[in-house]
Design an enzyme around this catalytic site. Structure first.
Site, PDB file in Angstrom:
ATOM      1  N   ARG A  96      -9.066  15.272  67.906  1.00  0.00           N
ATOM      2  CA  ARG A  96      -9.354  16.331  66.935  1.00  0.00           C
ATOM      3  C   ARG A  96      -9.481  15.768  65.514  1.00  0.00           C
ATOM      4  NH1 ARG A  96     -11.967  19.865  68.088  1.00  0.00           N
ATOM      5  NH2 ARG A  96     -13.086  19.343  66.197  1.00  0.00           N
ATOM      6  N   LYS A 131     -15.812  17.465  42.990  1.00  0.00           N
ATOM      7  CA  LYS A 131     -15.529  18.706  43.730  1.00  0.00           C
ATOM      8  C   LYS A 131     -15.436  18.426  45.231  1.00  0.00           C
ATOM      9  CE  LYS A 131     -17.702  21.394  40.073  1.00  0.00           C
ATOM     10  NZ  LYS A 131     -18.832  22.209  39.623  1.00  0.00           N
ATOM     11  N   LYS A 163     -15.831  17.093  28.412  1.00  0.00           N
ATOM     12  CA  LYS A 163     -16.445  18.373  28.775  1.00  0.00           C
ATOM     13  C   LYS A 163     -16.044  19.466  27.790  1.00  0.00           C
ATOM     14  CE  LYS A 163     -17.195  19.007  33.095  1.00  0.00           C
ATOM     15  NZ  LYS A 163     -17.094  19.258  34.554  1.00  0.00           N
ATOM     16  N   GLU A 193     -20.670  16.112  27.804  1.00  0.00           N
ATOM     17  CA  GLU A 193     -21.377  17.282  28.327  1.00  0.00           C
ATOM     18  C   GLU A 193     -21.949  18.091  27.175  1.00  0.00           C
ATOM     19  OE1 GLU A 193     -19.201  19.686  31.252  1.00  0.00           O
ATOM     20  OE2 GLU A 193     -19.993  21.456  30.237  1.00  0.00           O
ATOM     21  N   ASP A 214     -25.779  20.584  30.968  1.00  0.00           N
ATOM     22  CA  ASP A 214     -25.304  21.549  31.953  1.00  0.00           C
ATOM     23  C   ASP A 214     -26.008  22.885  31.795  1.00  0.00           C
ATOM     24  OD1 ASP A 214     -23.582  22.142  34.097  1.00  0.00           O
ATOM     25  OD2 ASP A 214     -22.162  23.150  32.762  1.00  0.00           O
TER      26      ASP A 214
END
Lengths: 280, 280, 280, 280, 280, 280
Positions: A96, A131, A163, A193, A214
């Site tokens: 598994r 992410k 950012k 950013e 962005d």
């Protein structure tokens, strides 16, 4: 290094095995041998067979393993990805975890390849993000590379990326870049950013080594790219935000160097793979 | 226990932080305070806010935390899931891990709720599987429960499930169940996977405590359910294989007690959530 | 993050304590309180008082701690660096580890400051290397920063530095840099070590982000700096090899941006500090 | 046991490698083989070649290793300490950790040998202290032994040493020794630190198994030795404090059994050793 | 140090809890409070209440704890050893580990006290051995001390004990002791196991610091004690082998300093203690 | 899985070795080879020879090992349980841990076999409990199985057992069982502890999967068994409390399916086994 695999694999097996595989312990007498094959149930890009081998080898170092495809190879439905043979009990105990890892990695590689194919010829490269599923970054990022993508930062320590939330604290990009140039470790690049022309110009002027643009439409992006190329043509440009398989080529054609896609790793569709076993 | 969270969260933060958050270290002076909110960008079922709190608290035990929804609650686009305040540096350092976990858990809970709603009134319950992301089982399974599903085994040690690969080794279900009854730990149930009437009858006759009926159409399944109910009406029945949101109600209406859905956890779509920050 | 301290400190204390402080266990009854002071026996630059506090707090979270100097401060012989008070047993148990760390960190900071002072006004910065005591890099590098130096890479993963041994394997610098640009993580700079003009020109031409010029006299170095500035003035230049306190200014005056000094951390002279205790 | 090496070496490599050797991963294709030699750049006493072998073997168990000198051997500038061969990537990845350890151990052994030679013929032996680099005690102490010194306690648990700070808490040496005799583990000796004749007599009278005489001139020390030998001739005597290479013989000639030297391990000068590589 | 408890307690709780206390999780709603008492069901010597407190506090740092007896105190059947109050769930989750530890420690302390009482007035002390339950040495040895016994070595590293199997390898006791004196750490005593007068004389002559006389009758032992006292009266003598509660006084009266009893820790009878709970 | 052994064995050896086997390091030169035998000093049931092998192999993977008996075999005084050969130093270093484990496991297996023999022919099986030595559960439980007993839960997570303390919190058995059926993992059985007929009837009516009848005389137990068989004949019944070797058959003859005996593991008498060594 293989070492970090070892620890992760030990952790994954411990999670699934707990005090041990109660079923196999109860129904397998001990020495039975078995053969098994990992079979693709749909077309996919292969990734992670060596990881899967390490999973099986963790429970039985003597397991025999024959991979049938190279990392990044294209596979059709019904193909055998690999064959293995050895004592049945550890194969059943590792099945598994092995499948959970392999299906995820092949799923990521397959999705990445679709994006890479979509931007073919533009010179733009597909980047991943941070992410990833917690604890699986090294595997998720390898799958992106296997699918033809390029890796962005592996963590918060191998690059400076300033950012919006950092600017909310530090004030201006100018000040933030200056601080980073002063105290950051010598070989880390500083990326900033930006969302509009004013921010882009400030970031370039302050000496940023790269820009992340962005949440722009392809048209808006193209305009910003033109400004940046005029000011400092050597600075690499990355686009992100709202980019998916249907519009990625439009973004790539704006002339950015990179497009980054969070969904590659945050919303994975597992590739369909099964393990089939019979007695040796 | 919370303890297993601690270790996982430490591992996830270490994965992302590596030697530390180079950006924040460079651009944040040290003591700046900040406020932040976790904001839902789409409708979803909430799950894991206490986990996320533990992520932030791991880097700063003094962080203030105000959750706005209960576990399992329904949320609309734009809702604030939680608010937090404290030193900016640890919030920025924990942001990505927190979001990666929260988006996955909310994504799973939201998907599960759709299945649970689809079978409402049939008495059938939605089960998860062990097809979770390696290292994330405790979080994935909690999200299933938050969405209204019921958990199947947490690992190979809290239940006996005799599947086709076990029977390939052990021979008959009859022999496998007998072995399990003899040697397995006293309070574990024995479930047997079957695909047809002969297997089902053999498993019931051998004393299995539960049956998993795999890969049948709803009609085939209904027929097998009828046979099982006649032989041993008290034995719980679970269906799996090829079941998705569109056909799950048809399966539920066959009278099975449980339907298990691997995709709940192996093919997760991250819920769209962001963290927005400003200075305190 | 403080977390990596925690693990190191736990490891250091375990190394010294083993099964426990046999002397203190035998001769201290249990509850006695004590006061102690950390006293500088010579002039030095202070570094690591917060680390030392964490060492004492590891054995007794309730210890009182009053630091008397800031990180990087100049201290005279006889100055009290910090005062502490609490149960005598854990203070005695932690004393040696605390002093071993503090004496090393202050020793490094003090030596670094001498180099920084020696190049004052040239614009050249003093860099450290990876020639640290194994297991102590984070402490060694912090001490360099406290002394006014700048940190080079923290490890093999936060920068690309192509040295002679890599070129022995990869062939040309040109090929090595090309490979690095293709596959390395997006925000890492690529530095190349060179020893002569041909190598320097090749490295600059191949797109290196920084150069390390090794084992040159100041005069030879100055000539190479001139070539490099003509070709690509924006590329930072670092000198290393055979540089010590007596000749460092001559190297700094060649116009290089950085001079790196291995002895800062590989040949440390412990600062002379003692802990003196009396009953509270 | 070798086991404790394993953990330390794993820790040291993890410290340097982090997420992996970015340079080697980028510029080495994978299978290239290499040969390398560890070369002494100055005369030294060799120590730790087996430790270094374990460092390389940790990343590649198949590495070939030919040591050229025995532990404790004398080496001239230019001598090859050892040769190794195998895959280039793991050799490059382990190089820095291997050198950092080896240069430190050889540096300590070399310095110790100078002290041992200085007291030759006096019957006095050179002891180390617990003033080692945190985390490196087992290596530092081995290097002292390789240089001909004898090891004092490895930690706070393998001996009772009652120092001034203990007496500040426990009151008299008499009371402290009595407590230690009553409750300490059966096979630990009890050593007491003294600075003058009154303390020395009290410690001997209370049954101490050994004495540490701190901070005396050679003449003062000789007088105290005479007193001690008259009272209890079988008790071993150790001198410490302000002893260096220039005055160590004068201390040794007072008739003490041991002289302990903190600088052996707290102020190490790294031996000059390099690793040179070429393709196999 | 408390730290080693922490790790052991974490390990013990993890062993029992596995993925968590399924019963409590299922039947306790979450916030219920409870009171509980630890009740002695027979007379005993108390040991380890602070350890048990740490067990409960591990799962709930806020648990209230009122111990009713001191370490080493005598308790009658029916006495309450301690009372606790707090959230019911963590108390139930920790109950079994707490009782398993406490019953063992009290059982050891109680048995030790019987031996200590049996030799009262002889001046002979009862020693433990390394025949403890693996993983429980620190607890087993503490219980011996609580019962009035003295601890022998805690492990293979805090004393030199040359036994028959060592002599089978090293040859003579004379050679073995000489080797130990040369290379062992400075503050470890050297004890030699002997079975007859020849061995005893050889061991004393070679400079052993202590003797272990194994497997003699009281009369044989007395004769050997006389020989030893004549040769080197200051050397401590320990007897072992075939000594039990009925004959221990005869052994003690031979004049040996110590009698060591393996059964104190290798054959423990758990003291009868229960935990009773009601809602707060 | 063998893996959990590995960690436990590493922990046990670390506990005994600490910084290393000082005696062997001092008196054994290094390369000496030795032969040794594990010899039973009394009749016993063998258990754990493979565990002991793993202990020796942990310190020396090349040790030769010849077991002479199978798990669960009957052994007479004087029999050699196993023979081993290899380097003397690691055999001496592992001896005590190996014996401590083996003597405990054989002691438990031998005691269990006495109980199993005492109930022979009744159909009743001997169960163990969670009253094991902390950290040794997997070994203690294996020894019970080797003696012919059956294992109850391995921890709090592989079965639901609702005891008096749970009912004190949850209220009625009815409510507790209902909660457990709703939320517990799918394959765990629910056992309820009862002491009288009212409780027994309530537990059976509420759907418990098994009953534990505590603290009854054989006669009382027989009456309760009759009630239970009338209500739900398929529910397994377990008796506990005040059962010892002299009365176990009377309990077994009441018709219960299981009798559980805490003393099997909480009050172990070590089997008498020694290791004898000579030079190879």
């Amino acid at each position: 290094m293989a070492d970090s695999w070892e620890k992760s694999i030990a952790f994954f097996l411990a999670e699934d095995l707990g005090r041990g595989d109660a079923t196999t312990r109860a129904v397998v007498c001990g020495g039975e041998k078995g053969r098994a094959a990992l079979i693709a149930r749909e077309a996919m890009i292969v990734c992670g067979l060596d990881v899967v081998r390490a999973v099986f080898a963790f429970l039985d170092p003597d397991v025999e393993w024959k991979p049938r495809f190279d990392e990044g190879g294209r596979v059709s439905a019904g193909d055998r990805l690999a064959e293995l043979a050895g004592r049945a009990a550890p194969i059943l105990g590792a099945e598994r975890v092995a499948l959970n890892l392999l299906q995820r990695m092949c799923g990521i590689a397959t999705a990445t390849r679709r994006y890479v194919d979509a931007v073919e010829g533009t010179g733009c490269r597909i980047l991943d993000t941070r992410k990833t599923a917690p604890g699986l970054r090294v595997f998720d990022k390898r799958a992106v590379a296997a699918g033809g993508g390029k890796n962005h930062r592996f963590g918060l320590d191998d690059g400076i990326l300033i950012k919006d939330n950092h600017l909310a604290v530090a004030g201006s990009a100018c000040e933030a870049v200056a601080r980073a140039k002063r105290s950051a470790s010598a070989l880390l690049k500083i990326e900033v950013e930006v969302e509009n022309e004013r921010q882009l110009q400030e970031a370039l002027a302050s000496g940023a080594d790269a820009l992340l643009i962005d949440n722009r439409t392809p048209a808006e992006l193209a305009a910003l790219v033109a400004v940046a190329r005029r000011m400092r043509p050597e600075v690499p440009l990355e686009a992100s935000g709202g980019i998916h398989l249907e519009n990625v080529r439009a973004y790539a054609e704006t002339g950015v160097d990179f497009v980054s896609i969070g969904a590659l790793t945050h919303s994975v569709v597992a590739a369909d793979i099964s393990l089939e076993m019979d007695l040796a």
